[in-house]
Write a protein that holds these residues in place. Structure first.
Motif, PDB file in Angstrom:
ATOM      1  N   ARG A 121       1.125  -1.152   0.380  1.00 50.54           N
ATOM      2  CA  ARG A 121      -0.301   0.000  -0.311  1.00 50.54           C
ATOM      3  C   ARG A 121       0.946   1.224   0.013  1.00 50.54           C
ATOM      4  NH1 ARG A 121      -5.993  -0.981   0.388  1.00 50.54           N
ATOM      5  NH2 ARG A 121      -6.307   0.733   1.657  1.00 50.54           N
ATOM      6  N   GLU A 122       2.396   1.556   0.753  1.00 50.57           N
ATOM      7  CA  GLU A 122       3.131   2.648   0.859  1.00 50.57           C
ATOM      8  C   GLU A 122       3.260   2.841  -0.503  1.00 50.57           C
ATOM      9  OE1 GLU A 122       3.861   5.428   2.497  1.00 50.57           O
ATOM     10  OE2 GLU A 122       2.656   4.284   3.586  1.00 50.57           O
ATOM     11  N   ARG A 125       0.998   4.425  -2.556  1.00 51.81           N
ATOM     12  CA  ARG A 125       0.430   5.624  -2.297  1.00 51.81           C
ATOM     13  C   ARG A 125       1.482   6.708  -2.845  1.00 51.81           C
ATOM     14  NH1 ARG A 125      -2.578   6.075   2.667  1.00 51.81           N
ATOM     15  NH2 ARG A 125      -1.578   7.980   2.716  1.00 51.81           N
ATOM     16  N   GLU A 126       2.577   6.136  -2.752  1.00 51.34           N
ATOM     17  CA  GLU A 126       3.969   7.047  -2.913  1.00 51.34           C
ATOM     18  C   GLU A 126       3.783   7.033  -4.518  1.00 51.34           C
ATOM     19  OE1 GLU A 126       6.237   8.191  -1.914  1.00 51.34           O
ATOM     20  OE2 GLU A 126       7.270   8.868  -4.600  1.00 51.34           O
ATOM     21  N   SER A 129       1.388   9.641  -5.450  1.00 54.23           N
ATOM     22  CA  SER A 129       1.702  10.647  -5.295  1.00 54.23           C
ATOM     23  C   SER A 129       0.934  11.517  -5.948  1.00 54.23           C
ATOM     24  CB  SER A 129       2.328  10.861  -4.488  1.00 54.23           C
ATOM     25  OG  SER A 129       3.451  10.758  -4.694  1.00 54.23           O
TER      26      SER A 129
END
Lengths: 151, 276
Positions: A121-122, A125-126, A129
């Protein structure tokens, strides 16, 4: 000037002016209106397209720069009959509300998945962004990318 | 208006002979300015000139072509391993979409006080290699950047490469940026620091602050005061006061000058985490 490029698998030749941008020729000359122009300054990501496999901002790309390149727009990723797994996942998980940001989101996510087929998930998100959504609050978009290969 | 994409430097020099020719690298700044009605005229894109792109290490110096994209830098194993502060600064610049086209040379030529690669380049002692049809000259990054939005480039001259001397492997490299949010935020204040420690004693330190002066600011007072002192919170607090006296921030939509002054000093306090 005459430019030649391959778009969504089709070889194309166009006579473009120096001040035309990639997003202008996609929408106005080729009728590919899936690509959206939001901010026009690179901050919203709605105009993202794949150029030689990497996501780019078509509002900050001159049409002339497309000469010799291989382009994929949202129309080339999939069709209503045969959607890309990301398009299917966005639809199934309610990751679309007004839909304006969706093509850019899907293109940016496709760039990510090409390099990292199972992102956390990170990482998602990145990767997203630079894409703004003003409706959904992002959670369902994250879900749609994260669970793209689950049915 | 015409756009040109020369494939060689020789073709580039010919194109630059004509007046009103803007040089474009990634276009993420230039095309925004153009849309706002600034910088009309011809555009000459550098993206098809192979000599201007790529990362090469030679004898302890990393040479980075001016049109190397920020994504290329993030994907360079040498940059990640030897220049972690530059890597960190680039990771926080713009967004992945911006970084896929924005270039290191473009960030330098835009010469914004908030340019996120600049503090790291100042702290690392980077040099700019400038080329024209007949000349080559090398300037320290602090000489290359002449003021907000201004560089030392002459007509017919381009930034071709950036040279970065690699710090010794055990040097501490630090970068921190304060912005309103993580992606696509223009820096409110930032700090790039390179230091060499002997136990917990500072032997050599370079501090470069972004967004708190018309150009990146090296804080000689704080550097001198910290040299040969221990990296303790008390010493850093004293040096932070020197930083707050040295900066020349402005009020703008992102922050007040007072806030920037306070934060510039506070950024220094983080260095205590590197105390062995």
């Amino acid at each position: 000037m005459i430019i030649r490029f391959c778009i969504n698998g089709r070889d194309t030749e166009l006579d473009v002016r120096g001040d035309e941008r990639a997003v202008d020729i996609l929408r106005e000359r080729l009728g590919l209106t899936g690509t959206k122009e939001g901010c026009g300054t690179g901050e919203c990501g709605a105009c993202a397209i794949l150029v030689d496999g990497r996501a780019r901002l078509s509002c900050l790309t001159l049409a002339a720069q497309l000469d010799g390149r291989d382009l994929t727009t949202i129309e080339g990723l999939g069709s209503p009959e045969a959607p890309h797994p990301l398009q299917q996942s966005f639809a199934e998980r309610g990751a679309v509300q007004c839909g304006f940001c969706t093509p850019g989101m899907v293109v940016a996510a496709a760039d990510l998945l090409a390099r990292d087929p199972h992102p956390g998930r990170e990482a998602i998100r990145e990767a997203l962004s630079g894409n703004l959504c003003r409706c959904t609050g992002y959670s369902r978009i994250l879900d749609a990318v994260h669970k793209v290969d689950e049915r | 208006m015409s756009a040109y994409l020369p494939g060689t430097l020789t073709d580039l020099w010919d194109l630059l002979e004509e007046a009103d020719t803007a040089v474009m690298a990634g276009g993420t700044d230039l095309l925004v300015r153009r849309r706002a009605g600034k910088c009309a005229g011809r555009i000459c894109c550098l993206e098809r000139i192979p000599e201007l792109r790529g990362v090469q290490e030679e004898e302890g110096v990393l040479e980075i072509g001016a049109t190397t994209t920020l994504t290329d830098l993030l994907e360079s194993a040498t940059v990640a391993a030897r220049l972690p502060m530059l890597h960190q600064a680039v990771r926080q610049l713009g967004s992945p979409l911006v970084r896929n086209q924005a270039t290191l040379g473009g960030n330098m030529c835009t010469a914004s006080p908030a340019g996120d690669t600049l503090p790291a380049l100042y702290a690392l002692g980077a040099q700019a290699v400038l080329l024209s049809r007949r000349t080559e000259r090398v300037l320290d990054v602090a000489e290359f950047i002449a003021g907000p939005g201004r560089t030392a480039l002459e007509p017919g001259e381009i930034l071709a490469r950036v040279r970065i001397p690699l710090p010794e492997p055990n040097a501490v490299q630090h970068f921190e940026k304060v912005g309103r949010r993580r992606a696509l935020a223009i820096s409110v204040a930032s700090l790039a620091a390179v230091l060499r420690l002997d136990g917990d004693v500072v032997r050599d330190i370079r501090l470069a602050f972004g967004s708190v002066a018309p150009t990146v600011l090296r804080c000689a007072e704080a550097e001198a005061w910290l040299t040969d002192r221990t990296l303790t919170a008390d010493n850093l607090r004293h040096a932070a006061g020197l930083v707050r006296s040295a900066v020349l921030p402005i009020d703008d939509v992102r922050a007040t000058a007072d806030y920037r002054r306070q934060v510039a000093g506070n950024l220094l306090l983080r260095l205590e985490t590197y105390r062995p």
